[in-house]
Design an enzyme around this catalytic site. Structure first.
Site, mmCIF file in Angstrom:
data_model
loop_
_atom_site.group_PDB
_atom_site.id
_atom_site.type_symbol
_atom_site.label_atom_id
_atom_site.label_comp_id
_atom_site.label_asym_id
_atom_site.label_seq_id
_atom_site.Cartn_x
_atom_site.Cartn_y
_atom_site.Cartn_z
ATOM 1 N N ARG A 17 -32.200 55.128 39.472
ATOM 2 C CA ARG A 17 -31.458 56.123 40.598
ATOM 3 C C ARG A 17 -31.303 57.229 40.340
ATOM 4 N NH1 ARG A 17 -27.158 53.376 37.788
ATOM 5 N NH2 ARG A 17 -25.901 52.113 39.371
ATOM 6 N N LYS B 236 -38.791 65.064 50.606
ATOM 7 C CA LYS B 236 -38.413 63.961 51.670
ATOM 8 C C LYS B 236 -39.462 62.793 51.797
ATOM 9 C CE LYS B 236 -37.379 65.525 55.599
ATOM 10 N NZ LYS B 236 -37.667 65.664 57.792
ATOM 11 N N GLU C 87 -50.680 71.546 61.256
ATOM 12 C CA GLU C 87 -49.610 72.021 60.758
ATOM 13 C C GLU C 87 -49.991 73.451 60.466
ATOM 14 O OE1 GLU C 87 -46.409 70.040 60.283
ATOM 15 O OE2 GLU C 87 -48.069 67.904 60.954
ATOM 16 N N LYS D 130 -43.112 76.890 53.606
ATOM 17 C CA LYS D 130 -42.570 75.531 54.047
ATOM 18 C C LYS D 130 -41.305 76.183 52.443
ATOM 19 C CE LYS D 130 -41.795 71.250 54.128
ATOM 20 N NZ LYS D 130 -41.812 70.127 54.413
ATOM 21 N N GLU E 33 -32.533 69.576 56.154
ATOM 22 C CA GLU E 33 -31.938 69.365 56.754
ATOM 23 C C GLU E 33 -30.803 69.399 58.723
ATOM 24 O OE1 GLU E 33 -35.566 67.050 58.880
ATOM 25 O OE2 GLU E 33 -35.099 67.512 60.857
ATOM 26 N N ARG F 269 -34.310 73.928 58.869
ATOM 27 C CA ARG F 269 -35.563 73.138 58.808
ATOM 28 C C ARG F 269 -35.762 72.105 59.476
ATOM 29 N NH1 ARG F 269 -36.633 69.838 52.524
ATOM 30 N NH2 ARG F 269 -38.690 68.558 53.652
ATOM 31 N N ASN G 193 -40.242 70.550 63.593
ATOM 32 C CA ASN G 193 -40.620 69.958 63.849
ATOM 33 C C ASN G 193 -41.273 70.631 65.239
ATOM 34 O OD1 ASN G 193 -39.231 67.544 62.450
ATOM 35 N ND2 ASN G 193 -37.330 68.736 63.212
ATOM 36 N N HIS H 109 -43.419 68.647 67.677
ATOM 37 C CA HIS H 109 -43.924 66.793 66.222
ATOM 38 C C HIS H 109 -42.683 66.137 68.100
ATOM 39 C CE1 HIS H 109 -44.537 68.839 63.298
ATOM 40 N NE2 HIS H 109 -44.589 67.329 62.338
ATOM 41 N N HIS I 27 -44.677 62.833 68.070
ATOM 42 C CA HIS I 27 -44.543 61.728 68.149
ATOM 43 C C HIS I 27 -44.023 60.279 69.204
ATOM 44 C CE1 HIS I 27 -41.230 62.693 64.634
ATOM 45 N NE2 HIS I 27 -42.879 62.402 64.531
ATOM 46 N N HIS J 213 -51.366 61.701 62.892
ATOM 47 C CA HIS J 213 -50.051 62.854 63.354
ATOM 48 C C HIS J 213 -50.735 63.944 63.289
ATOM 49 C CE1 HIS J 213 -46.107 63.380 62.403
ATOM 50 N NE2 HIS J 213 -46.648 64.605 61.954
HETATM 51 N N1 LIG Z 1 -42.429 63.960 53.493
HETATM 52 C C1 LIG Z 1 -43.211 64.678 53.861
HETATM 53 O O1 LIG Z 1 -42.005 65.687 54.659
HETATM 54 C C2 LIG Z 1 -44.239 64.006 54.982
HETATM 55 C C3 LIG Z 1 -44.512 65.543 56.114
HETATM 56 C C4 LIG Z 1 -45.842 65.051 56.723
HETATM 57 C C5 LIG Z 1 -46.581 63.722 57.207
HETATM 58 N N2 LIG Z 1 -45.972 62.833 55.562
HETATM 59 C C6 LIG Z 1 -46.817 61.094 56.122
HETATM 60 O O2 LIG Z 1 -47.540 61.830 55.778
HETATM 61 C C7 LIG Z 1 -48.984 60.210 56.022
HETATM 62 C C8 LIG Z 1 -49.608 61.053 56.226
HETATM 63 O O3 LIG Z 1 -50.383 61.537 55.155
HETATM 64 P P1 LIG Z 1 -52.132 62.295 55.845
HETATM 65 O O4 LIG Z 1 -52.515 62.534 56.823
HETATM 66 O O5 LIG Z 1 -52.491 63.036 54.321
HETATM 67 O O6 LIG Z 1 -52.817 60.204 55.379
HETATM 68 P P2 LIG Z 1 -53.343 59.605 54.085
HETATM 69 O O7 LIG Z 1 -52.034 59.583 53.199
HETATM 70 O O8 LIG Z 1 -53.831 58.256 55.044
HETATM 71 O O9 LIG Z 1 -54.497 60.050 53.674
HETATM 72 C C9 LIG Z 1 -55.603 60.049 54.913
HETATM 73 C C10 LIG Z 1 -57.198 59.902 54.692
HETATM 74 O O10 LIG Z 1 -58.158 60.394 53.705
HETATM 75 C C11 LIG Z 1 -57.981 60.279 52.488
HETATM 76 N N3 LIG Z 1 -58.217 60.879 51.172
HETATM 77 C C12 LIG Z 1 -57.025 61.517 50.925
HETATM 78 N N4 LIG Z 1 -57.425 62.134 50.029
HETATM 79 C C13 LIG Z 1 -58.577 62.524 49.595
HETATM 80 C C14 LIG Z 1 -59.508 63.851 49.682
HETATM 81 N N5 LIG Z 1 -59.339 64.424 49.033
HETATM 82 N N6 LIG Z 1 -61.358 63.329 50.379
HETATM 83 C C15 LIG Z 1 -61.880 61.665 50.603
HETATM 84 N N7 LIG Z 1 -60.562 61.561 51.239
HETATM 85 C C16 LIG Z 1 -58.599 61.645 51.145
HETATM 86 C C17 LIG Z 1 -56.472 58.604 52.073
HETATM 87 O O11 LIG Z 1 -57.662 57.298 50.802
HETATM 88 C C18 LIG Z 1 -57.058 58.367 53.812
HETATM 89 O O12 LIG Z 1 -57.759 57.245 54.076
HETATM 90 C C19 LIG Z 1 -47.685 59.752 56.921
HETATM 91 O O13 LIG Z 1 -46.927 58.697 56.275
HETATM 92 C C20 LIG Z 1 -46.576 61.024 57.260
HETATM 93 O O14 LIG Z 1 -45.128 60.497 57.822
HETATM 94 C C21 LIG Z 1 -44.679 63.269 54.984
#
Ligand SMILES: NC(=O)c1ccc[n+]([C@@H]2O[C@H](COP(=O)([O-])OP(=O)(O)OC[C@H]3O[C@@H](n4cnc5c(N)ncnc54)[C@H](O)[C@@H]3O)[C@@H](O)[C@H]2O)c1
Length: 347
Positions: free
Chosen positions: A122, A144, A186, A228, A238, A242, A246, A249, A253, A266
């Site tokens: 939990r 999130k 972003e 943020k 949200e 918040r 978006n 977005h 999307h 993204h």
């Molecule tokens: N929780 C939230 O509020 C929120 C907000 C925005 C996005 N997200 C989520 O985040 C995800 C996307 O995140 P992302 O864009 O970081 O993608 P990711 O985590 O897939 O990372 C992108 C790539 O970069 C590589 N990588 C990471 N750090 C590195 C570094 N320092 N040097 C070299 N390579 C590195 C990773 O191995 C991967 O191949 C999605 O799943 C999305 O839904 C969540």
């Protein structure tokens, strides 16, 4: 060392931003998360090789105390199956409510490890150590957490705030240009939704940002986290403000869905979406042409001016109305009304 405090009563935490912060991780963990007898480091093989081994060495914990959990690289591993596999490991190694999860990676690792921390017994403590720009300015802050369902992204999740976020901008040096730009979209979003001064700063420092100068990158991360953090403080779950996060977005999307996830990053889709939002706001006479042009110019100067994808208008509208944020079948769009100001329009 810069710190941004996210004030959420008992769930408050610090975001530490510092070039070289990884070196200070043991002290920061000791200070913020207390002495944990069991820690699980969740990361992927790429990041483990780049930074994980160093983190493991610096923590100086025994094999029994520090468990390394590697998740394959990629969005396709942000799944319930991976979450269950991590939970199996936690049970096997007798993790309890006093244990800690460290999420070292991009948004995929942060969302997955955060989700496991949210549901295991939990809820146990976790610390975000984001290594992509997307994760440093967005996903690691705000609590999130989620995994994907085969039919829909981020459909299974929970709000669970981290105990601490440790950001070392220097790790971005190894990040691909494509992933860097995805995060930069972003960053621009924060200027558009909340802060004209930040927008001007981005415009005036575009060249340094494009050259990824350490000091300026640290500054834009700090500024983004402040914005943020402020928004999350005022609307943790949200229910209101918040939603302005978006911007771009809903368009984005729809683009991601049309081409299939993975085709566009993204952030690329969000950058296109922000341009579209500015154009629509201008058409609706909510945004002056001059301001629309300033927004498009900033996107261009930061190399975020991707061409608009060709999607038939009817199809695009249908995809937009499938957005998770739509309510009673009506679209809720965040549109800019000025630099640093947006309005939510229900259509
Ligand atoms: N929780 C939230 O509020 C929120 C907000 C925005 C996005 N997200 C989520 O985040 C995800 C996307 O995140 P992302 O864009 O970081 O993608 P990711 O985590 O897939 O990372 C992108 C790539 O970069 C590589 N990588 C990471 N750090 C590195 C570094 N320092 N040097 C070299 N390579 C590195 C990773 O191995 C991967 O191949 C999605 O799943 C999305 O839904 C969540």
């Amino acid at each position: 060392m810069d710190r941004v405090r996210v004030e959420l009563g008992l769930r408050s935490y610090d975001i530490v931003i510092h070039n070289g912060a990884l070196e200070q991780l043991p002290a920061l963990l000791h200070e913020e998360a207390g002495d944990k007898t069991r820690v699980m480091l969740v990361t992927n093989p790429v990041i483990y090789k780049l930074y994980g081994q160093k983190v493991q060495k610096n923590l100086g914990m025994s094999k029994e105390e520090l468990i390394i959990a590697l998740v394959n690289d990629g969005e396709e591993y942000k799944t319930m199956a991976e979450a269950e596999r991590l939970i199996d490991l936690l049970i096997e190694h007798k993790f309890d409510r006093h244990s800690l999860i460290l999420a070292l990676g991009g948004g995929v690792i942060g969302d997955l490890a955060g989700f496991v921390a949210a549901i295991y017994q939990r809820g146990i403590d976790y610390v975000q150590i984001p290594t992509t720009l997307v994760a440093q300015v967005d996903s690691s802050v705000g609590g999130k957490t989620a995994v994907n369902h085969p039919n829909a992204k981020n459909m299974i999740g929970a709000f669970h705030q981290p105990r601490l976020v440790v950001i070392d901008p220097l790790v971005l040096r190894s990040l691909s240009q494509r992933d860097f730009l995805s995060g930069l979209a972003e960053v621009v979003k924060y200027g558009l939704i909340a802060d004209r001064d930040f927008f001007d700063f981005l415009r005036d420092n575009a060249e340094k940002i494009n050259a990824r100068e350490d000091q300026v990158i640290q500054q834009i991360i700090l500024w983004s986290c402040r914005i943020k953090g402020y928004i999350v403080e005022n609307d943790e779950r949200e229910g209101g403000i918040r939603a302005i996060l978006n911007l771009g977005h809903t368009f984005g999307h729809a683009i991601e869905r049309y081409f299939g996830y993975g085709h566009y990053r993204h952030g690329e889709a969000v950058a296109i979406g922000m341009g579209m939002a500015a154009g629509l706001a201008n058409q609706l006479e909510m945004l002056k042409t001059d301001d629309m042009e300033k927004i498009l110019e900033l996107l261009k100067s930061l190399r975020l001016d991707f061409p608009d994808p060709e999607i038939p208008a009817e199809h695009f509208m249908r995809l937009m109305s499938m957005d998770k944020k739509a309510k009673d079948g009506r679209l809720r769009l965040v549109l800019p009304t000025d630099i640093g100001k947006v309005q939510i329009v229900v259509m």
